[in-house]
Design a protein around this motif. Structure first.
Motif, short mmCIF file in Angstrom:
data_model
loop_
_atom_site.label_atom_id
_atom_site.label_comp_id
_atom_site.label_asym_id
_atom_site.label_seq_id
_atom_site.Cartn_x
_atom_site.Cartn_y
_atom_site.Cartn_z
N ARG A 28 5.64 3.88 1.96
CA ARG A 28 6.48 5.27 2.39
C ARG A 28 7.12 4.52 3.78
NH1 ARG A 28 5.39 9.82 0.04
NH2 ARG A 28 3.18 10.36 -0.92
N GLY A 48 -4.17 9.32 -7.61
CA GLY A 48 -5.21 8.64 -6.77
C GLY A 48 -5.12 7.30 -6.69
N SER A 49 -3.92 6.53 -6.72
CA SER A 49 -4.02 5.22 -6.42
C SER A 49 -3.48 5.05 -4.96
CB SER A 49 -2.93 4.64 -7.21
OG SER A 49 -2.75 3.36 -6.99
N ASP A 50 -3.58 3.62 -4.48
CA ASP A 50 -2.96 3.55 -3.31
C ASP A 50 -2.21 2.14 -3.10
OD1 ASP A 50 -2.55 3.69 -0.42
OD2 ASP A 50 -4.09 2.04 0.01
N GLU A 73 0.45 8.59 -5.19
CA GLU A 73 -0.66 9.40 -4.42
C GLU A 73 -1.35 10.36 -5.37
OE1 GLU A 73 -1.18 11.29 -0.36
OE2 GLU A 73 0.88 11.61 -1.10
N THR A 129 0.76 -1.22 -0.01
CA THR A 129 -0.02 0.02 0.05
C THR A 129 0.94 1.32 0.03
OG1 THR A 129 -0.07 0.30 2.49
CG2 THR A 129 -1.68 -1.13 1.33
N LEU A 130 0.17 2.40 -0.20
CA LEU A 130 1.21 3.58 -0.24
C LEU A 130 1.67 3.92 1.33
CD1 LEU A 130 1.54 6.22 -1.83
CD2 LEU A 130 -0.47 7.14 -1.03
N GLN A 131 0.88 3.65 2.19
CA GLN A 131 1.51 3.71 3.43
C GLN A 131 2.51 2.73 3.80
OE1 GLN A 131 -1.10 2.40 6.85
NE2 GLN A 131 -0.46 4.15 8.04
N ALA A 178 6.01 6.89 -4.44
CA ALA A 178 4.82 7.11 -3.44
C ALA A 178 4.11 8.21 -3.81
CB ALA A 178 5.21 6.85 -2.00
N ASP A 179 4.91 9.38 -4.30
CA ASP A 179 4.21 10.72 -4.41
C ASP A 179 3.56 10.50 -5.86
OD1 ASP A 179 5.49 11.88 -2.28
OD2 ASP A 179 7.05 12.63 -3.05
#
Length: 552
Positions: free
Chosen positions: A113, A374-376, A371, A108-110, A367-368
């Motif tokens: 990161r 609009g994806s994750d 984001e 995931t994006l989180q 990641a930027d």
């Protein structure tokens, strides 16, 4: 159904638990019997992280810590000629490689990161995408491991059983659930196996490492042929979409390709069938010699018919229906590089780092981009690539341009960039004899200059030692680290392949290419293939008919 049991061997003791052969027959089995590798975490958190590297005893340092994804890395400055002559403590540095599990390749994006931040703060910006969909970090200090675990686990990641004699990361299609041409989405099975069995003491002491692949992609994008157990998407004429069951694949110094059991498995059955096959390995697997402690050797002795009988009779308690074999994949590419439609009208964008080498800052920049689009979701592939999912049509160009600005090629990825893999090599690995990542990078750059119009699918896999972490025997051109004419060099394997060109490569007697001549050799062989190939002929097919002199 009647329970199937195997009669114990008449004489030879192989350390098989099913026959009550529980006495440890080598040092590794003694270590595991003395204490489950999963238990080392408590000592890391309460003792070693406070008292430092020198407080770690050898059994934990070079054994059990692998159960939590930790290997000591190679001390800088030790040349490959000394790899086989020095003791482990002489080769190792006081830093660790830390392997992060990404089952199914999912991030995931989180999570992305978080890994990026750990790379920057604790790993000197290192982050390699492996051909098992893991991320490997380097320069990790034991003092920092508890904090790294805390951060990873706060976002749903783990290093548990990333290494060791355990079920390692489960590889899955990086486009599961979104690809327009998908046969079946194996994600629920991957998640269920991970939830129920990773970290389960029932499977934390296997004879050796255990590799699983689950993919419903028609592109067969997880190298199922070289996994211990694999589930390959097929459509049963009566039962619909499901999986074909394969077992016993593995490479290393005695490579064997997996075998079909001819059994059809529904999505719901995958976890219990996985448990059955894994339990056969745990109970019947050979534990006397480490060199024979893989499922492929048991399968070679039993055969597929007996193996299936034991699976169904002793472990499942029911018969699996016969099923069809997988259809040939539609192309020779399995890396998902490029822009492709999803079944929901959006797109996924596959990008090619150079031989999986990436960094914390690049992961942050990815990641930027994700984001902003609009994806994750970002996926890792078993070809050392990454894929951004869920990109809207209006954002495709910006995502592609952004990735390529970071050096992650999408539309402009050459066949050499797409097809070259490399293991860690002598930079960090204690087993390696030669450099891999930097040399493979240089090789790709030279081939792009010398052969700018060559566009045939070709795989070049570069490995630092005989263990085949980079799958040298299944590459068109496999390069195994060796000493050649007094310098670093490579033994050459030619004509291997997965998918359309399934088979193990062959070696040419006496052919070892010095590192200084590597670009010339690969260019020469590639040019000859391009000149002599028939319409539609793959490199591996050409190798089988080419004159030996054309392969030198």
């Amino acid at each position: 159904m009647a329970q199937t049991r195997i009669a114990p061997p008449a004489a030879k003791v192989e350390g098989q638990w099913a026959f009550d052969q529980r006495e440890p027959l080598n040092g590794n089995e003694e270590l595991k019997q003395a204490d489950d590798g999963l238990n080392v975490r408590h000592r890391i958190e309460t003792i070693y992280a406070h008292q430092g590297f020198d407080s770690i005893p050898g059994d934990d340092l070079r054994g059990r810590m692998r159960w939590w994804g930790l290997y000591t890395q190679r001390r800088p400055g030790i040349d490959g000629g000394k790899t086989a002559t020095l003791e482990a403590h002489e080769l190792e540095d006081s830093y660790f490689m830390l392997r992060v599990r990404c089952d199914g390749g999912k991030l995931t994006l989180q999570q992305l990161r978080t890994v990026a931040a750990i790379s920057r703060e604790f790993g000197r910006d290192t982050a390699d995408i492996t051909d098992r969909q893991n991320i490997q970090l380097h320069w990790i200090r034991i003092e920092d491991v508890p904090e790294i675990w805390r951060r990873l686990e706060s976002v749903g990641l783990t290093t548990q059983e990333a290494c060791g004699d355990v079920p390692r990361v489960i590889v899955g299609s990086p486009v599961a659930g979104v690809a327009a041409d998908e046969i079946i989405d194996g994600t629920p099975a991957i998640e269920e196996i991970h939830r129920r069995y990773i970290g389960d003491p029932a499977f934390s002491n296997l004879p050796r490492k255990w590799k699983t692949a689950i993919s419903g992609s028609p592109h067969q994008d997880v190298a199922h042929e070289i996994n211990d157990v694999a589930f390959v998407g097929v459509v049963h004429p009566e039962l619909g979409p499901g999986f074909d069951l394969w077992v016993g694949g593995a490479l290393s110094t005695n490579p064997m390709l997996g075998k079909r059991l001819g059994a059809f498995v529904t999505l719901e059955q995958v976890p219990e069938v996985w448990v059955g096959v894994t339990s056969i390995f745990r109970d019947y697997g050979y534990r006397r010699l480490r060199t024979r402690a893989r499922l492929k050797f048991l399968l070679a002795d039993w055969g597929t018919e007996l193996f299936r009988q034991v699976l169904e009779g002793e472990y499942l308690g029911y018969a699996l229906p016969d099923g069809p074999e997988p259809a040939p994949p539609p192309t020779g590419r399995r890396d998902h590089v490029g822009v492709h439609p999803q079944k929901d009208g959006r797109f996924y964008v596959g990008a090619a780092p150079m031989v999986g080498r990436i960094s914390g800052p690049i992961l942050d920049a990815v990641a930027d981009l994700v984001e902003a689009a609009g994806s994750d979701r970002v996926q890792l592939t078993s070809e050392q690539k990454l894929v951004v999912l869920d990109v809207g049509a209006a954002d495709v160009d910006s995502v592609v341009d952004g990735l390529e600005a970071l050096g992650l090629q999408v539309r402009h990825a050459s066949t050499f960039r797409r097809g070259t893999l490399a293991c860690t090599g002598i930079e960090f690995c204690k087993l390696a004899i030669v450099e891999t990542k930097a040399r493979a990078t240089a090789l790709v750059g030279e081939l792009e200059k010398r052969l700018p119009t060559f566009d045939q699918p070709i795989t070049i896999n570069v490995n630092g030692c005989p263990n085949s972490c980079a799958r040298i025997q299944t590459a068109d051109i496999g390069l195994k680290g060796a000493l050649a004419q007094g310098e670093e060099g490579y033994q050459v394997h030619l004509g291997g392949g997965l998918g359309l060109s399934l088979g193990l490569g062959k070696t040419l007697r006496g052919l070892r290419v010095p590192a200084s001549e590597l670009e010339d050799y690969v260019e020469r062989v590639t040019r000859r293939f391009d000149e002599q190939r028939l319409e539609g002929e793959l490199f591996a097919e050409w190798v089988q008919r080419a004159d030996e002199e054309d392969l030198r």
